[in-house]
Each structure stands twice: as structure tokens, then as C-alpha cells.
Design a protein around this motif. Sequence first.
Motif: not given
Length: 202
Positions: A12-38
Motif C-alpha cells: 500500500t505504501d509503495q503503490f501510493m507513493r510510486f504508482g502500481v506499475r513501477s513497483v515490483t515484487m522485488d521492491d515489496i520483498a525488500r521493503q517488507t524484509g521477506v523473500s520474494k518466495k514468501t
Amino acid sequence: MDTKHKIIETATDQFMRFGVRSVTMDDIARQTGVSKKTIYQEFADKNQLVYETFQAALLQDTQMVDDLPRVKDGVIEHLIGLFNYMKSRFGEVNPFVLNEIERYYPQCWQLFEDFKQEHILEKIIEVMETGKEEGYFRSEINTQITAKLRVEQMMISFDPIKFPPSKYNMVDLQLEIFEQFLYGIFTEKGRAAYLKQKLSQA
């Protein structure tokens, strides 16, 4: 906070700040502190993540609006609460988000269309009918037409062609449109009561 909720909160934070299309699953994993597999253990793909994130955001908006001063307890107090809510809420929104949702995520867009009709429009009609009964809004106004006009006014501010983000601040734009709408339907009694209540909280 469980992992799924944490991922949605980060998305939610990433999409609202940067838009949906520009945010990747890798970005969300990194910001959340979990693996992409998770993330993929919780969500089948990005479409599902976007859907559940958008759904959670609409539920939060519904709750926040419901928590405002109730219309039956004071139309003017409700309007001031709505003004303050808009100041905080729209400061967090990337103006391109809704445009992206409409173009690329039809299921999410349908959620938003349902939200507009079942919550926003109904709330505006309730406020207007009560305000007319109490003498704050002009009695001759067609509530149904004017309520729909208000919804469309809210939406037009998200059009990046009509209101380029480089030229217009979303908060200022929404508040300007909101108050111009109110001044168009207020009676003198309503205008005076609104200004008095607004000044008392300044």
C-alpha cells in the motif's frame, strides 16, 4: 502483525507513493524484509497482491469516513471532519494510481466503481438530504443529480491530462473543488455555519 498483513501494508505504501506499475515484487520483498518466495506463498501473482491491497485500502477509507462525526449529529461538523480527512488522505496518494488501476487492473477498478456507488454516492446523498432539511443547503437542488456531479468532480482531479501533477498539488486541488462545490449549494445559513466552524478549528 502477520506476514500477509505486513506485505499488504508495505505494498500500500509503495503503490501510493510510486504508482502500481513501477513497483515490483522485488521492491515489496525488500521493503517488507521477506523473500520474494514468501510473497508468492501468500499471493499467486502481482495482480492478486494489487487486488487485495486495493481492497484493504477501500475498506480503510470506508472505516475512516464512517468514523467521522455522524451526519445526524451535525451536518456542518461532518463536513469539517471530511475536510480534515481529505487533507490527510490525499497527501498520501500518487495521482497516477487510479489511472493505472483503471487501465491495467479491471477487477480493482470494479471494486472502486462499487465503492463509489455503494458508499460515496450514498453518503453524499445522506449529507445533502439532511442539510436541506436543516436549512444548510438550498432546498431546490436536485439531490441525485448534484450528488453524482460531486462524485465526478472528485474523479476529474485524478486525470493527469486535465490536472498535471507537476502543476497541481492533489490536496490543494481536492480541497478547492470540495469547497467550491459546497459554496454552490450552501444557503447563507449553511455558509455562515461552515465558516464559523472552520475558523474555530484553525
